[in-house]
Motif scaffolding. Sequence first.
Motif, PDB file in Angstrom:
ATOM      1  N   PRO A 115     -15.160 -11.619  13.748  1.00  0.00           N
ATOM      2  CA  PRO A 115     -14.530 -11.844  15.047  1.00  0.00           C
ATOM      3  C   PRO A 115     -14.815 -10.722  16.029  1.00  0.00           C
ATOM      4  CG  PRO A 115     -12.895 -11.189  13.417  1.00  0.00           C
ATOM      5  CD  PRO A 115     -14.175 -11.431  12.670  1.00  0.00           C
ATOM      6  N   VAL A 116     -14.798 -11.069  17.283  1.00  0.00           N
ATOM      7  CA  VAL A 116     -14.955 -10.093  18.370  1.00  0.00           C
ATOM      8  C   VAL A 116     -13.622  -9.957  19.103  1.00  0.00           C
ATOM      9  CG1 VAL A 116     -16.251  -9.489  20.453  1.00  0.00           C
ATOM     10  CG2 VAL A 116     -17.371 -10.782  18.619  1.00  0.00           C
ATOM     11  N   VAL A 117     -13.137 -11.062  19.620  1.00  0.00           N
ATOM     12  CA  VAL A 117     -11.874 -11.134  20.350  1.00  0.00           C
ATOM     13  C   VAL A 117     -11.178 -12.423  19.934  1.00  0.00           C
ATOM     14  CG1 VAL A 117     -10.777 -11.260  22.636  1.00  0.00           C
ATOM     15  CG2 VAL A 117     -12.854  -9.889  22.335  1.00  0.00           C
ATOM     16  N   VAL A 118      -9.866 -12.375  19.810  1.00  0.00           N
ATOM     17  CA  VAL A 118      -9.059 -13.582  19.624  1.00  0.00           C
ATOM     18  C   VAL A 118      -7.910 -13.522  20.613  1.00  0.00           C
ATOM     19  CG1 VAL A 118      -7.555 -14.895  18.086  1.00  0.00           C
ATOM     20  CG2 VAL A 118      -9.655 -13.859  17.186  1.00  0.00           C
ATOM     21  N   GLU A 119      -7.794 -14.549  21.452  1.00  0.00           N
ATOM     22  CA  GLU A 119      -6.634 -14.605  22.323  1.00  0.00           C
ATOM     23  C   GLU A 119      -5.410 -14.937  21.488  1.00  0.00           C
ATOM     24  OE1 GLU A 119      -4.802 -16.769  26.311  1.00  0.00           O
ATOM     25  OE2 GLU A 119      -6.681 -17.515  25.444  1.00  0.00           O
ATOM     26  N   VAL A 120      -4.303 -14.243  21.772  1.00  0.00           N
ATOM     27  CA  VAL A 120      -3.098 -14.413  20.974  1.00  0.00           C
ATOM     28  C   VAL A 120      -1.886 -14.619  21.869  1.00  0.00           C
ATOM     29  CG1 VAL A 120      -3.981 -13.054  19.039  1.00  0.00           C
ATOM     30  CG2 VAL A 120      -2.703 -11.906  20.859  1.00  0.00           C
ATOM     31  N   ILE A 121      -0.810 -15.045  21.252  1.00  0.00           N
ATOM     32  CA  ILE A 121       0.482 -15.174  21.917  1.00  0.00           C
ATOM     33  C   ILE A 121       1.458 -14.230  21.234  1.00  0.00           C
ATOM     34  CG2 ILE A 121       2.427 -16.706  22.424  1.00  0.00           C
ATOM     35  CD1 ILE A 121       0.446 -19.017  22.519  1.00  0.00           C
ATOM     36  N   LEU A 122       2.122 -13.413  22.029  1.00  0.00           N
ATOM     37  CA  LEU A 122       3.145 -12.516  21.502  1.00  0.00           C
ATOM     38  C   LEU A 122       4.498 -13.200  21.562  1.00  0.00           C
ATOM     39  CD1 LEU A 122       2.155  -9.160  23.292  1.00  0.00           C
ATOM     40  CD2 LEU A 122       1.268 -10.109  21.159  1.00  0.00           C
ATOM     41  N   PRO A 123       5.314 -13.054  20.536  1.00  0.00           N
ATOM     42  CA  PRO A 123       6.666 -13.629  20.617  1.00  0.00           C
ATOM     43  C   PRO A 123       7.449 -12.999  21.766  1.00  0.00           C
ATOM     44  CG  PRO A 123       6.476 -12.135  18.744  1.00  0.00           C
ATOM     45  CD  PRO A 123       5.085 -12.313  19.282  1.00  0.00           C
ATOM     46  N   ASP A 124       8.404 -13.750  22.314  1.00  0.00           N
ATOM     47  CA  ASP A 124       9.173 -13.248  23.457  1.00  0.00           C
ATOM     48  C   ASP A 124       9.842 -11.919  23.152  1.00  0.00           C
ATOM     49  OD1 ASP A 124       8.433 -15.450  24.914  1.00  0.00           O
ATOM     50  OD2 ASP A 124      10.257 -16.586  24.490  1.00  0.00           O
ATOM     51  N   ALA A 125      10.254 -11.737  21.920  1.00  0.00           N
ATOM     52  CA  ALA A 125      10.990 -10.520  21.551  1.00  0.00           C
ATOM     53  C   ALA A 125      10.064  -9.399  21.083  1.00  0.00           C
ATOM     54  CB  ALA A 125      12.009 -10.847  20.456  1.00  0.00           C
ATOM     55  N   PHE A 126       8.756  -9.573  21.257  1.00  0.00           N
ATOM     56  CA  PHE A 126       7.812  -8.565  20.771  1.00  0.00           C
ATOM     57  C   PHE A 126       8.100  -7.223  21.440  1.00  0.00           C
ATOM     58  CE2 PHE A 126       3.812  -6.295  20.404  1.00  0.00           C
ATOM     59  CZ  PHE A 126       3.410  -6.596  19.103  1.00  0.00           C
ATOM     60  N   ASP A 127       8.248  -6.184  20.628  1.00  0.00           N
ATOM     61  CA  ASP A 127       8.637  -4.857  21.114  1.00  0.00           C
ATOM     62  C   ASP A 127       7.396  -4.018  21.401  1.00  0.00           C
ATOM     63  OD1 ASP A 127       9.851  -2.488  21.743  1.00  0.00           O
ATOM     64  OD2 ASP A 127      10.605  -2.081  19.719  1.00  0.00           O
ATOM     65  N   LEU A 128       7.208  -3.692  22.674  1.00  0.00           N
ATOM     66  CA  LEU A 128       6.069  -2.865  23.079  1.00  0.00           C
ATOM     67  C   LEU A 128       6.417  -1.386  23.158  1.00  0.00           C
ATOM     68  CD1 LEU A 128       4.546  -5.042  25.956  1.00  0.00           C
ATOM     69  CD2 LEU A 128       3.488  -4.574  23.744  1.00  0.00           C
ATOM     70  N   THR A 129       7.645  -1.034  22.813  1.00  0.00           N
ATOM     71  CA  THR A 129       8.111   0.337  23.046  1.00  0.00           C
ATOM     72  C   THR A 129       7.198   1.373  22.414  1.00  0.00           C
ATOM     73  OG1 THR A 129      10.394  -0.462  23.113  1.00  0.00           O
ATOM     74  CG2 THR A 129      10.056   1.906  22.808  1.00  0.00           C
ATOM     75  N   ASN A 130       6.759   1.126  21.199  1.00  0.00           N
ATOM     76  CA  ASN A 130       5.913   2.091  20.496  1.00  0.00           C
ATOM     77  C   ASN A 130       4.457   1.633  20.386  1.00  0.00           C
ATOM     78  OD1 ASN A 130       8.051   3.953  19.881  1.00  0.00           O
ATOM     79  ND2 ASN A 130       8.799   2.439  18.390  1.00  0.00           N
ATOM     80  N   TRP A 131       4.085   0.712  21.265  1.00  0.00           N
ATOM     81  CA  TRP A 131       2.715   0.192  21.233  1.00  0.00           C
ATOM     82  C   TRP A 131       1.728   1.264  21.666  1.00  0.00           C
ATOM     83  CZ3 TRP A 131       0.141  -1.857  26.013  1.00  0.00           C
ATOM     84  CH2 TRP A 131      -1.162  -2.320  25.737  1.00  0.00           C
TER      85      TRP A 131
END
Length: 405
Positions: free
Chosen positions: A228-244
Amino acid sequence: MTRLIIALVLAMWPATAQAQDESFASWLAGFQPRLEASGASEATVAAMLDGLEPDLSAIERDRTQPEFVRPLWEYLDIAASSLRVRNGADEIAGRRGMLTNIENRFGVDYEILVAVWGLESSYGAIQGDRDVVQSLATLAWEGRRRSWAEAQLIAVARMIDRGYARRDELYGSWAGAMGQTQFIPETYLARAADFDGDGHIDIWNNVGDALASSANLLSEAGWMREAPVVVEVILPDAFDLTNWDPGAARMTAEWSMRGVTRADGTDWSADTLMYAARLNLPAGRRGPAFLTFPNFRALMRYNNSTSYGIGVWLLSQRFNGEFIIRGDWPEDDPPITRSQTLALQQGLVELGYNPGAPDGMFGPNTRQALMDFQRDNGYPVDGYAGRIMYDQVIATLAASGSTGD
């Protein structure tokens, strides 16, 4: 007259100390012994340097940064346009045997090679018509990238002396990139490949040599065939980006366990789950999300631009039929301009963050400072410098009572 024009140009654009204090003739006189000491033949030195004059438009292009930044969605409309897709599909249909041979030899998927070819030169139609020696000499004299440009000129001399190209064949972009795959001279020497075995690596007129050279570059950058090179994805609504951390890779299986799903609705394949991938939000949390894999990072060795990498991937997918990015782009939140980036950086400094020295360029330090601001103020921590977040930083600065001075 030439010296008068040079003086006027240097007065119009901010100049480095080197270019301010040194004439082109003086730089040339200093560089020639270094070129000779590198092993260049007397004939090649003469062919490159005799009568050489600067190309002042190269200085303008190098020093002038566009004020407005093209949104990724607009860039992709051009990179993977219907015309570019159609032309690329025609090239694949007409050259499938050659492309398959290159893929088998270097282990790089030929759809990716054709996509690179399409973006770099519109399948050979737009290679640039500048004298590469003149362009590089001008950039060396100007001084901002002197060491780099002089190294490219030494590489040019080696190309000529080794019989790889004649002096009159060396044309390309104002920045010294050459041929159908836009290689700089040092990259040509290190990575160019003689696909047809005729003893002459011609990336200007020989499609096989040009694409094999790109394949060799990507192969040595770690490309994995059919991975794979790139895969478009969907993040859950509650996905926490705080420590991304945009630069941190996790196994795709771990992303899956955190609720990340494929945007096309299909299940993760067993082999894909075993690759490490980075989460990429090029237009922020409101835009499409992507997992990018080691092959994407190999593309960054060709051109260190997220937009370029996604453009190559998207174009390569469309050669085989209709393919869309399913997420909605935040067209009401375009990326900010250079001057707005400078104001954003200055505002972040005033608010106690560290984007580095404000320069109007949105790099990793500014992204981290913006993410720190977002984290501290309860915004999605996506590091996207769009107009909405710009307004929030400026409003917070005004509310703090700081003048920004």
